[in-house]
Write a protein that holds these residues in place. Structure first.
Motif, PDB file in Angstrom:
ATOM      1  N   ALA A  50     -26.351 -10.914  39.875  1.00 29.68           N
ATOM      2  CA  ALA A  50     -26.409 -12.162  39.117  1.00 29.68           C
ATOM      3  C   ALA A  50     -25.039 -12.441  38.512  1.00 29.68           C
ATOM      4  O   ALA A  50     -24.492 -11.609  37.794  1.00 29.68           O
ATOM      5  CB  ALA A  50     -27.480 -12.065  38.034  1.00 29.68           C
ATOM      6  N   LEU A  51     -24.487 -13.610  38.828  1.00 30.58           N
ATOM      7  CA  LEU A  51     -23.167 -13.983  38.336  1.00 30.58           C
ATOM      8  C   LEU A  51     -23.257 -15.229  37.470  1.00 30.58           C
ATOM      9  O   LEU A  51     -23.976 -16.166  37.806  1.00 30.58           O
ATOM     10  CB  LEU A  51     -22.219 -14.284  39.502  1.00 30.58           C
ATOM     11  CG  LEU A  51     -21.931 -13.162  40.475  1.00 30.58           C
ATOM     12  CD1 LEU A  51     -21.116 -13.681  41.644  1.00 30.58           C
ATOM     13  CD2 LEU A  51     -21.184 -12.047  39.774  1.00 30.58           C
ATOM     14  N   ALA A  52     -22.536 -15.243  36.380  1.00 29.74           N
ATOM     15  CA  ALA A  52     -22.358 -16.447  35.568  1.00 29.74           C
ATOM     16  C   ALA A  52     -20.936 -16.913  35.844  1.00 29.74           C
ATOM     17  O   ALA A  52     -19.978 -16.240  35.465  1.00 29.74           O
ATOM     18  CB  ALA A  52     -22.571 -16.150  34.095  1.00 29.74           C
ATOM     19  N   LEU A  53     -20.790 -18.017  36.529  1.00 29.38           N
ATOM     20  CA  LEU A  53     -19.461 -18.440  36.964  1.00 29.38           C
ATOM     21  C   LEU A  53     -18.562 -18.841  35.801  1.00 29.38           C
ATOM     22  O   LEU A  53     -17.348 -18.926  35.973  1.00 29.38           O
ATOM     23  CB  LEU A  53     -19.577 -19.583  37.976  1.00 29.38           C
ATOM     24  CG  LEU A  53     -20.231 -19.177  39.298  1.00 29.38           C
ATOM     25  CD1 LEU A  53     -20.387 -20.382  40.209  1.00 29.38           C
ATOM     26  CD2 LEU A  53     -19.427 -18.088  39.992  1.00 29.38           C
ATOM     27  N   GLN A  97     -18.191 -16.945  33.320  1.00 30.14           N
ATOM     28  CA  GLN A  97     -17.737 -15.649  32.811  1.00 30.14           C
ATOM     29  C   GLN A  97     -16.754 -15.046  33.818  1.00 30.14           C
ATOM     30  O   GLN A  97     -16.660 -15.499  34.938  1.00 30.14           O
ATOM     31  CB  GLN A  97     -18.917 -14.702  32.605  1.00 30.14           C
ATOM     32  CG  GLN A  97     -19.977 -15.238  31.675  1.00 30.14           C
ATOM     33  CD  GLN A  97     -19.470 -15.412  30.250  1.00 30.14           C
ATOM     34  OE1 GLN A  97     -18.778 -14.552  29.729  1.00 30.14           O
ATOM     35  NE2 GLN A  97     -19.818 -16.516  29.635  1.00 30.14           N
ATOM     36  N   GLY A  98     -16.077 -13.989  33.452  1.00 34.41           N
ATOM     37  CA  GLY A  98     -15.042 -13.423  34.309  1.00 34.41           C
ATOM     38  C   GLY A  98     -15.496 -12.296  35.223  1.00 34.41           C
ATOM     39  O   GLY A  98     -14.680 -11.501  35.640  1.00 34.41           O
ATOM     40  N   HIS A  99     -16.775 -12.204  35.504  1.00 32.77           N
ATOM     41  CA  HIS A  99     -17.280 -11.107  36.317  1.00 32.77           C
ATOM     42  C   HIS A  99     -17.290 -11.497  37.796  1.00 32.77           C
ATOM     43  O   HIS A  99     -17.299 -12.646  38.143  1.00 32.77           O
ATOM     44  CB  HIS A  99     -18.691 -10.720  35.882  1.00 32.77           C
ATOM     45  CG  HIS A  99     -18.795 -10.517  34.411  1.00 32.77           C
ATOM     46  ND1 HIS A  99     -18.169  -9.471  33.764  1.00 32.77           N
ATOM     47  CD2 HIS A  99     -19.413 -11.226  33.449  1.00 32.77           C
ATOM     48  CE1 HIS A  99     -18.414  -9.552  32.481  1.00 32.77           C
ATOM     49  NE2 HIS A  99     -19.166 -10.606  32.250  1.00 32.77           N
ATOM     50  N   GLY A 100     -17.340 -10.540  38.657  1.00 37.45           N
ATOM     51  CA  GLY A 100     -17.402 -10.833  40.080  1.00 37.45           C
ATOM     52  C   GLY A 100     -17.086  -9.631  40.923  1.00 37.45           C
ATOM     53  O   GLY A 100     -17.980  -8.902  41.333  1.00 37.45           O
ATOM     54  N   LYS A 101     -15.816  -9.416  41.181  1.00 37.25           N
ATOM     55  CA  LYS A 101     -15.421  -8.323  42.065  1.00 37.25           C
ATOM     56  C   LYS A 101     -15.884  -6.972  41.540  1.00 37.25           C
ATOM     57  O   LYS A 101     -16.360  -6.144  42.300  1.00 37.25           O
ATOM     58  CB  LYS A 101     -13.907  -8.322  42.269  1.00 37.25           C
ATOM     59  CG  LYS A 101     -13.427  -9.429  43.151  1.00 37.25           C
ATOM     60  CD  LYS A 101     -11.962  -9.289  43.464  1.00 37.25           C
ATOM     61  CE  LYS A 101     -11.529 -10.440  44.356  1.00 37.25           C
ATOM     62  NZ  LYS A 101     -10.151 -10.324  44.767  1.00 37.25           N
ATOM     63  N   ARG A 102     -15.772  -6.751  40.257  1.00 38.10           N
ATOM     64  CA  ARG A 102     -16.183  -5.457  39.695  1.00 38.10           C
ATOM     65  C   ARG A 102     -17.684  -5.257  39.842  1.00 38.10           C
ATOM     66  O   ARG A 102     -18.142  -4.161  40.165  1.00 38.10           O
ATOM     67  CB  ARG A 102     -15.759  -5.379  38.221  1.00 38.10           C
ATOM     68  CG  ARG A 102     -16.093  -4.063  37.580  1.00 38.10           C
ATOM     69  CD  ARG A 102     -15.207  -2.952  38.136  1.00 38.10           C
ATOM     70  NE  ARG A 102     -15.577  -1.712  37.464  1.00 38.10           N
ATOM     71  CZ  ARG A 102     -15.679  -0.552  38.076  1.00 38.10           C
ATOM     72  NH1 ARG A 102     -15.396  -0.448  39.346  1.00 38.10           N
ATOM     73  NH2 ARG A 102     -16.027   0.515  37.421  1.00 38.10           N
ATOM     74  N   VAL A 143     -27.103 -19.343  38.561  1.00 36.55           N
ATOM     75  CA  VAL A 143     -28.146 -20.292  38.168  1.00 36.55           C
ATOM     76  C   VAL A 143     -27.508 -21.444  37.398  1.00 36.55           C
ATOM     77  O   VAL A 143     -26.763 -21.231  36.441  1.00 36.55           O
ATOM     78  CB  VAL A 143     -29.229 -19.613  37.302  1.00 36.55           C
ATOM     79  CG1 VAL A 143     -30.295 -20.617  36.895  1.00 36.55           C
ATOM     80  CG2 VAL A 143     -29.852 -18.446  38.056  1.00 36.55           C
ATOM     81  N   ILE A 144     -27.808 -22.654  37.859  1.00 37.39           N
ATOM     82  CA  ILE A 144     -27.336 -23.863  37.189  1.00 37.39           C
ATOM     83  C   ILE A 144     -28.456 -24.348  36.281  1.00 37.39           C
ATOM     84  O   ILE A 144     -29.599 -24.506  36.723  1.00 37.39           O
ATOM     85  CB  ILE A 144     -26.979 -24.959  38.215  1.00 37.39           C
ATOM     86  CG1 ILE A 144     -25.843 -24.476  39.119  1.00 37.39           C
ATOM     87  CG2 ILE A 144     -26.599 -26.251  37.505  1.00 37.39           C
ATOM     88  CD1 ILE A 144     -25.569 -25.392  40.291  1.00 37.39           C
ATOM     89  N   ASP A 145     -28.126 -24.588  35.010  1.00 46.83           N
ATOM     90  CA  ASP A 145     -29.132 -25.082  34.066  1.00 46.83           C
ATOM     91  C   ASP A 145     -29.642 -26.456  34.481  1.00 46.83           C
ATOM     92  O   ASP A 145     -28.904 -27.261  35.067  1.00 46.83           O
ATOM     93  CB  ASP A 145     -28.541 -25.195  32.658  1.00 46.83           C
ATOM     94  CG  ASP A 145     -28.342 -23.846  31.998  1.00 46.83           C
ATOM     95  OD1 ASP A 145     -29.163 -22.950  32.248  1.00 46.83           O
ATOM     96  OD2 ASP A 145     -27.364 -23.694  31.252  1.00 46.83           O
TER      97      ASP A 145
END
Length: 91
Positions: free
Chosen positions: A8-11, A13-18, A38-40
């Motif tokens: 689950a990614l929140a675009l 936020q800075g998460h992704g590759k890790r 997920v788009i609100d």
């Protein structure tokens, strides 16, 4: 080892590759990874304001952002859903 892993990614936020690196540690060699954003929902009251929002364009842009965020690491299926993030991911 797991064969299908949901990331689950929140675009915004800075998460992704890790997150994908950690998921790969848990997956088998043939594992499939599903990266979800997920788009609100757009609130109903916003329909009174003129706006050119195309949900398909937003979803396409979000999928592209997922792939940019996680890079070219194979076996990733980008999925964009609409709803409340916490409930939609668990559903």
């Amino acid at each position: 080892m797991y064969t299908k892993i949901l990331i689950a990614l929140a675009l915004d936020q800075g998460h992704g590759k890790r997150a994908v690196e950690l998921a790969r540690c848990l997956g088998s060699d043939a594992a499939v990874f599903v990266a979800i954003h997920v788009i609100d929902h757009v609130p109903g009251f916003s329909s009174v304001y003129p706006c050119d929002i195309d949900k398909e364009d937003i979803a396409k842009t979000a999928k592209e952002s997922i792939m940019e965020r996680i890079g070219d690491i194979g076996n990733i299926q980008p999925v964009v859903l609409e709803g409340h993030a916490g409930r939609t991911v668990t559903d």
